[in-house]
Motif scaffolding. Structure first.
Motif, PDB file in Angstrom:
ATOM      1  N   THR A  19       0.795  -1.234   0.000  1.00 33.80           N
ATOM      2  CA  THR A  19       0.000   0.000   0.000  1.00 33.80           C
ATOM      3  C   THR A  19       0.826   1.281   0.000  1.00 33.80           C
ATOM      4  OG1 THR A  19      -0.155  -0.015   2.433  1.00 33.80           O
ATOM      5  CG2 THR A  19      -1.903  -1.142   1.208  1.00 33.80           C
ATOM      6  N   GLU A  20       2.114   1.203   0.304  1.00 26.56           N
ATOM      7  CA  GLU A  20       2.924   2.412   0.454  1.00 26.56           C
ATOM      8  C   GLU A  20       2.935   3.264  -0.807  1.00 26.56           C
ATOM      9  OE1 GLU A  20       4.579   5.365   1.907  1.00 26.56           O
ATOM     10  OE2 GLU A  20       4.692   3.684   3.305  1.00 26.56           O
ATOM     11  N   PHE A  21       3.015   2.641  -1.965  1.00 25.45           N
ATOM     12  CA  PHE A  21       3.177   3.408  -3.200  1.00 25.45           C
ATOM     13  C   PHE A  21       1.940   3.383  -4.090  1.00 25.45           C
ATOM     14  CE2 PHE A  21       7.321   1.886  -1.747  1.00 25.45           C
ATOM     15  CZ  PHE A  21       7.895   3.115  -1.459  1.00 25.45           C
ATOM     16  N   LEU A  22       0.857   2.779  -3.594  1.00 27.25           N
ATOM     17  CA  LEU A  22      -0.422   2.867  -4.278  1.00 27.25           C
ATOM     18  C   LEU A  22      -1.211   4.020  -3.657  1.00 27.25           C
ATOM     19  CD1 LEU A  22      -1.433  -0.924  -4.440  1.00 27.25           C
ATOM     20  CD2 LEU A  22      -0.178   0.422  -6.141  1.00 27.25           C
ATOM     21  N   PRO A  23      -2.093   4.644  -4.414  1.00 24.75           N
ATOM     22  CA  PRO A  23      -2.830   5.808  -3.880  1.00 24.75           C
ATOM     23  C   PRO A  23      -3.967   5.430  -2.940  1.00 24.75           C
ATOM     24  CG  PRO A  23      -3.525   5.356  -6.122  1.00 24.75           C
ATOM     25  CD  PRO A  23      -2.401   4.402  -5.836  1.00 24.75           C
ATOM     26  N   VAL A 160       0.023  17.433   2.210  1.00 24.54           N
ATOM     27  CA  VAL A 160      -1.350  17.133   2.643  1.00 24.54           C
ATOM     28  C   VAL A 160      -1.423  15.721   3.202  1.00 24.54           C
ATOM     29  CG1 VAL A 160      -3.751  16.909   1.877  1.00 24.54           C
ATOM     30  CG2 VAL A 160      -2.310  18.739   0.952  1.00 24.54           C
ATOM     31  N   ALA A 161      -0.522  14.853   2.715  1.00 24.56           N
ATOM     32  CA  ALA A 161      -0.541  13.449   3.130  1.00 24.56           C
ATOM     33  C   ALA A 161      -0.047  13.240   4.550  1.00 24.56           C
ATOM     34  CB  ALA A 161       0.299  12.606   2.165  1.00 24.56           C
ATOM     35  N   MET A 162       0.365  14.294   5.247  1.00 22.79           N
ATOM     36  CA  MET A 162       0.685  14.142   6.665  1.00 22.79           C
ATOM     37  C   MET A 162      -0.564  13.745   7.447  1.00 22.79           C
ATOM     38  SD  MET A 162       3.421  17.171   7.573  1.00 22.79           S
ATOM     39  CE  MET A 162       2.251  18.468   7.226  1.00 22.79           C
ATOM     40  N   PHE A 163      -1.720  14.078   6.896  1.00 16.91           N
ATOM     41  CA  PHE A 163      -2.982  13.664   7.497  1.00 16.91           C
ATOM     42  C   PHE A 163      -3.164  12.186   7.187  1.00 16.91           C
ATOM     43  CE2 PHE A 163      -7.403  13.068   8.244  1.00 16.91           C
ATOM     44  CZ  PHE A 163      -7.832  14.103   9.062  1.00 16.91           C
ATOM     45  N   PRO A 164      -3.208  11.314   8.194  1.00 15.78           N
ATOM     46  CA  PRO A 164      -3.277   9.868   7.946  1.00 15.78           C
ATOM     47  C   PRO A 164      -4.520   9.464   7.172  1.00 15.78           C
ATOM     48  CG  PRO A 164      -3.762  10.367  10.247  1.00 15.78           C
ATOM     49  CD  PRO A 164      -3.235  11.628   9.631  1.00 15.78           C
ATOM     50  N   GLY A 165      -4.315   8.639   6.158  1.00 16.04           N
ATOM     51  CA  GLY A 165      -5.413   8.191   5.328  1.00 16.04           C
ATOM     52  C   GLY A 165      -5.456   8.881   3.982  1.00 16.04           C
ATOM     53  N   VAL A 166      -4.708   9.983   3.832  1.00 15.97           N
ATOM     54  CA  VAL A 166      -4.704  10.715   2.566  1.00 15.97           C
ATOM     55  C   VAL A 166      -3.930   9.942   1.502  1.00 15.97           C
ATOM     56  CG1 VAL A 166      -3.865  12.776   1.398  1.00 15.97           C
ATOM     57  CG2 VAL A 166      -5.042  12.986   3.587  1.00 15.97           C
ATOM     58  N   SER A 167      -2.772   9.409   1.850  1.00 16.00           N
ATOM     59  CA  SER A 167      -1.865   8.688   0.950  1.00 16.00           C
ATOM     60  C   SER A 167      -0.847   9.640   0.341  1.00 16.00           C
ATOM     61  CB  SER A 167      -2.594   7.949  -0.171  1.00 16.00           C
ATOM     62  OG  SER A 167      -1.680   7.470  -1.137  1.00 16.00           O
ATOM     63  N   ALA A 186       3.798  12.001 -13.365  1.00 14.97           N
ATOM     64  CA  ALA A 186       3.397  12.224 -11.972  1.00 14.97           C
ATOM     65  C   ALA A 186       3.720  11.010 -11.109  1.00 14.97           C
ATOM     66  CB  ALA A 186       1.904  12.538 -11.904  1.00 14.97           C
ATOM     67  N   THR A 187       3.501   9.815 -11.651  1.00 14.78           N
ATOM     68  CA  THR A 187       3.781   8.594 -10.907  1.00 14.78           C
ATOM     69  C   THR A 187       5.275   8.414 -10.692  1.00 14.78           C
ATOM     70  OG1 THR A 187       1.809   7.541 -11.841  1.00 14.78           O
ATOM     71  CG2 THR A 187       3.461   6.092 -10.859  1.00 14.78           C
ATOM     72  N   ALA A 188       6.066   8.627 -11.741  1.00 10.98           N
ATOM     73  CA  ALA A 188       7.519   8.478 -11.629  1.00 10.98           C
ATOM     74  C   ALA A 188       8.094   9.480 -10.627  1.00 10.98           C
ATOM     75  CB  ALA A 188       8.176   8.661 -12.993  1.00 10.98           C
ATOM     76  N   PHE A 189       7.635  10.731 -10.707  1.00  8.73           N
ATOM     77  CA  PHE A 189       8.156  11.745  -9.785  1.00  8.73           C
ATOM     78  C   PHE A 189       7.748  11.433  -8.351  1.00  8.73           C
ATOM     79  CE2 PHE A 189       8.335  16.003  -7.780  1.00  8.73           C
ATOM     80  CZ  PHE A 189       9.665  16.295  -8.059  1.00  8.73           C
ATOM     81  N   SER A 190       6.565  10.864  -8.178  1.00  8.67           N
ATOM     82  CA  SER A 190       6.114  10.473  -6.845  1.00  8.67           C
ATOM     83  C   SER A 190       7.066   9.460  -6.221  1.00  8.67           C
ATOM     84  CB  SER A 190       4.702   9.885  -6.925  1.00  8.67           C
ATOM     85  OG  SER A 190       4.306   9.339  -5.683  1.00  8.67           O
ATOM     86  N   PHE A 191       7.520   8.502  -7.025  1.00  7.98           N
ATOM     87  CA  PHE A 191       8.443   7.491  -6.519  1.00  7.98           C
ATOM     88  C   PHE A 191       9.772   8.113  -6.109  1.00  7.98           C
ATOM     89  CE2 PHE A 191       6.085   4.203  -9.235  1.00  7.98           C
ATOM     90  CZ  PHE A 191       5.354   3.760  -8.155  1.00  7.98           C
ATOM     91  N   PHE A 192      10.318   8.983  -6.964  1.00  9.18           N
ATOM     92  CA  PHE A 192      11.612   9.592  -6.653  1.00  9.18           C
ATOM     93  C   PHE A 192      11.497  10.527  -5.440  1.00  9.18           C
ATOM     94  CE2 PHE A 192      12.462   8.560 -11.178  1.00  9.18           C
ATOM     95  CZ  PHE A 192      13.586   7.764 -10.968  1.00  9.18           C
ATOM     96  N   VAL A 230       9.863  -6.927  -0.319  1.00  6.60           N
ATOM     97  CA  VAL A 230       9.438  -7.749  -1.456  1.00  6.60           C
ATOM     98  C   VAL A 230       8.094  -7.270  -2.009  1.00  6.60           C
ATOM     99  CG1 VAL A 230       8.754 -10.064  -2.193  1.00  6.60           C
ATOM    100  CG2 VAL A 230      10.725  -9.769  -0.679  1.00  6.60           C
ATOM    101  N   SER A 231       7.125  -7.053  -1.126  1.00  7.69           N
ATOM    102  CA  SER A 231       5.802  -6.640  -1.588  1.00  7.69           C
ATOM    103  C   SER A 231       5.831  -5.240  -2.197  1.00  7.69           C
ATOM    104  CB  SER A 231       4.782  -6.715  -0.447  1.00  7.69           C
ATOM    105  OG  SER A 231       5.180  -5.929   0.655  1.00  7.69           O
ATOM    106  N   ALA A 232       6.650  -4.339  -1.659  1.00  9.64           N
ATOM    107  CA  ALA A 232       6.759  -2.987  -2.217  1.00  9.64           C
ATOM    108  C   ALA A 232       7.404  -3.034  -3.599  1.00  9.64           C
ATOM    109  CB  ALA A 232       7.583  -2.097  -1.291  1.00  9.64           C
ATOM    110  N   TYR A 233       8.411  -3.868  -3.755  1.00  5.88           N
ATOM    111  CA  TYR A 233       9.074  -4.002  -5.054  1.00  5.88           C
ATOM    112  C   TYR A 233       8.079  -4.475  -6.116  1.00  5.88           C
ATOM    113  CZ  TYR A 233      12.365  -5.527  -8.646  1.00  5.88           C
ATOM    114  OH  TYR A 233      13.023  -5.695  -9.834  1.00  5.88           O
ATOM    115  N   LEU A 234       7.272  -5.453  -5.766  1.00 10.74           N
ATOM    116  CA  LEU A 234       6.275  -5.974  -6.695  1.00 10.74           C
ATOM    117  C   LEU A 234       5.202  -4.924  -6.991  1.00 10.74           C
ATOM    118  CD1 LEU A 234       5.829  -9.580  -5.246  1.00 10.74           C
ATOM    119  CD2 LEU A 234       7.117  -8.905  -7.287  1.00 10.74           C
TER     120      LEU A 234
END
Length: 276
Positions: A19-23, A160-167, A186-192, A230-234
């Motif tokens: 869930t870390e890198f999914l919205p 804004v994501a400091m508020f828990p649940g925002v992502s 936007a997705t690539a920059f989010s990862f970096f 492992v799960s984050a990599y996938l």
């Protein structure tokens, strides 16, 4: 080692990584799952969350190791493209640093509960649906085309994501799309942007909770760390492929349904969140 506790560590590690890198908000899912499973709500749980978060961000570093290597070499050779990229990441990182230092403790104390998470999940889902419905025309198609103004706007969206649940990923990706980036950029920059942001948060939390570290917890923490890595990599690899020809509407409806289920379970008494 307690087998039940080890199983809980495995589940929470998987939840963090997936869930870390999914919205859809990893923090929100960890709060809810942690309350349901139990066993990680004490001081040790704080350190455990830091460890599995570190596992998730290292997965991103590994996924983008080639790009990071190119940027690092470019910084040494004073390549303008590399310096522009690094500057944009730094600029986008700064709002979270300033606002995080100001409000970190307050947010952790008063907003980390299933009710606020559920509401944030629902509101965030509605915003994603609204953005997707607008069918925005992007101005920026690659992260190399970003201006410093674009990076700063994405940085404020991330805060804004400091508020828990925002992502965090949801805020940066959707924010980036609202400010002119196409879906892939936007997705690539989010990862970096996640790399310095999550490393900074991990180091800060680790510093504040250093006294809670115990050698006896290493096996348990290792399970969660590996599961998160492992799960984050996938998840990262899957999302990069997904965004090329899909919208985030599915994630939006997932957020809304999940948030409503949490609120419904509280209202009907199926789950007593106040006792968690």
């Amino acid at each position: 080692m307690d087998i039940i506790l080890a199983l809980k560590a495995l589940i929470l590690g998987l939840v963090e990584g997936l869930t870390e890198f999914l919205p859809i908000s990893s923090t929100g899912h960890l709060i809810i799952m942690g309350d349901l499973l139990g066993g990680f709500s004490d001081a040790r749980g704080k350190v455990f969350e830091i460890v599995i978060q570190l596992g998730a961000i290292l997965a991103v570093v590994w996924e983008f190791r080639a790009k990071l290597g190119v940027v690092t070499r470019g910084l040494v050779t004073r390549d303008p493209t590399a310096w522009s990229f690094a500057s944009n990441v730094l600029i986008a990182f700064m709002p979270a640093v300033v606002l995080g230092l100001l409000f970190h403790d307050v947010i952790k104390t008063y907003l980390f509960n299933p009710y606020t998470v559920a509401m944030a999940l629902i509101v965030g889902g509605v915003i994603i649906l609204w953005v997707e419905k607008r069918a925005l025309t992007p101005r920026v198609h690659t992260i190399e085309e970003m201006r410093w103004q674009d990076a700063l706007k994405v940085g404020f969206a991330q805060s804004v994501a400091m508020f828990p649940g925002v992502s965090r990923s949801g805020a940066t990706i959707i924010g980036g799309m609202m400010f002119g980036l196409n879906r892939s950029a936007a997705t690539a920059f989010s990862f970096f942007l996640a790399i310095p942001t999550m490393f900074a948060a991990t180091v800060y939390d680790l510093y504040k909770n250093w006294a809670l570290l115990s050698v006896n917890d290493i096996p348990l923490f290792a399970i969660g760390f590996v599961a998160a890595f492992v799960s984050a990599y996938l998840a990262v690899a899957a999302l990069l492929k997904f965004v090329s020809n899909h919208t985030f509407v599915g994630f939006a409806w997932y957020r809304i349904v999940f948030g409503m289920l949490v609120l419904l379970s509280a209202y009907t008494g199926v789950v007593d969140w106040s006792a968690s």
